[in-house]
Design a protein around this motif. Structure first.
Motif, PDB file in Angstrom:
ATOM      1  N   VAL A 148       0.904  -1.191   0.103  1.00 46.93           N
ATOM      2  CA  VAL A 148      -0.026  -0.064   0.098  1.00 46.93           C
ATOM      3  C   VAL A 148       0.990   1.300   0.086  1.00 46.93           C
ATOM      4  O   VAL A 148       1.991   1.214   0.645  1.00 46.93           O
ATOM      5  CB  VAL A 148      -0.901   0.043   1.237  1.00 46.93           C
ATOM      6  CG1 VAL A 148      -1.712   1.121   1.368  1.00 46.93           C
ATOM      7  CG2 VAL A 148      -1.765  -1.277   1.368  1.00 46.93           C
ATOM      8  N   ALA A 149       0.456   2.116  -0.720  1.00 52.10           N
ATOM      9  CA  ALA A 149       1.231   3.495  -0.622  1.00 52.10           C
ATOM     10  C   ALA A 149       1.020   4.063   0.711  1.00 52.10           C
ATOM     11  O   ALA A 149       0.172   4.888   0.936  1.00 52.10           O
ATOM     12  CB  ALA A 149       0.755   4.361  -1.816  1.00 52.10           C
ATOM     13  N   GLU A 150       1.887   3.911   1.773  1.00 50.04           N
ATOM     14  CA  GLU A 150       1.741   4.134   2.962  1.00 50.04           C
ATOM     15  C   GLU A 150       1.502   5.790   3.033  1.00 50.04           C
ATOM     16  O   GLU A 150       0.612   6.016   4.002  1.00 50.04           O
ATOM     17  CB  GLU A 150       2.720   3.787   3.917  1.00 50.04           C
ATOM     18  CG  GLU A 150       2.829   2.422   3.967  1.00 50.04           C
ATOM     19  CD  GLU A 150       3.923   1.655   5.060  1.00 50.04           C
ATOM     20  OE1 GLU A 150       4.397   2.556   5.875  1.00 50.04           O
ATOM     21  OE2 GLU A 150       4.314   0.783   4.743  1.00 50.04           O
ATOM     22  N   GLY A 167       0.104   7.829   0.922  1.00 52.33           N
ATOM     23  CA  GLY A 167      -1.180   8.092   0.732  1.00 52.33           C
ATOM     24  C   GLY A 167      -2.239   7.656   1.399  1.00 52.33           C
ATOM     25  O   GLY A 167      -3.301   8.478   1.624  1.00 52.33           O
ATOM     26  N   ALA A 168      -2.083   6.382   2.158  1.00 54.61           N
ATOM     27  CA  ALA A 168      -3.078   5.906   2.900  1.00 54.61           C
ATOM     28  C   ALA A 168      -3.192   6.605   4.075  1.00 54.61           C
ATOM     29  O   ALA A 168      -4.306   6.733   4.831  1.00 54.61           O
ATOM     30  CB  ALA A 168      -2.708   4.594   3.277  1.00 54.61           C
ATOM     31  N   MET A 169      -2.110   7.357   4.494  1.00 55.03           N
ATOM     32  CA  MET A 169      -2.180   8.235   5.833  1.00 55.03           C
ATOM     33  C   MET A 169      -2.378   9.618   5.733  1.00 55.03           C
ATOM     34  O   MET A 169      -2.433  10.338   6.513  1.00 55.03           O
ATOM     35  CB  MET A 169      -0.643   7.919   6.583  1.00 55.03           C
ATOM     36  CG  MET A 169      -0.406   6.561   7.011  1.00 55.03           C
ATOM     37  SD  MET A 169      -1.909   6.074   7.790  1.00 55.03           S
ATOM     38  CE  MET A 169      -1.002   5.841   9.505  1.00 55.03           C
TER      39      MET A 169
END
Length: 118
Positions: free
Chosen positions: A13-15, A17-19
């Protein structure tokens, strides 16, 4: 042997972006005046004029803080005559979040206060 999620783990997961949403939430909580507004709204609904008197800030400053909190989904607003009345959205969760922050600060307060990186 075919690689499956079971053998390789979940897809990356694109961390960052996810955060992003979490970072924006914490950014909205990153001003002491906004935290005081949230604490004050735990007592119930308030008009801008009430919050202005309590905080000792200008009406425009309080309105900007409320707009930030509203955009973050932390407060709601409803018209009452010519005034706007603000209240906590998701009251139980916001109160729990503020309580968790107090508990973390009790454990790490000196470290947070002395951190020169933020």
């Amino acid at each position: 042997m075919a690689m499956t999620e079971e053998t390789t783990g979940p897809a990356p997961v694109a961390e960052a972006g996810a955060m992003a949403a979490a970072a924006e939430l914490f950014h909205s909580l990153g001003d002491p005046s906004r935290l005081v507004i949230l604490q004050h709204l735990q007592l119930g609904e308030h008009r801008v004029v009430d919050l202005t008197a309590h905080l000792g800030l200008s009406q425009s400053t309080v309105s900007k803080h409320l707009a930030c909190l509203r955009n973050a989904g932390l407060v709601t607003v409803r018209p009452e005559g010519r005034a706007s009345v603000y209240a906590l959205a998701h009251t139980d969760e916001v109160v729990a979040l503020l309580g968790a922050a107090e508990r973390i600060l009790a454990l790490t307060g000196d470290a947070v206060t002395l951190c020169r990186l933020h």
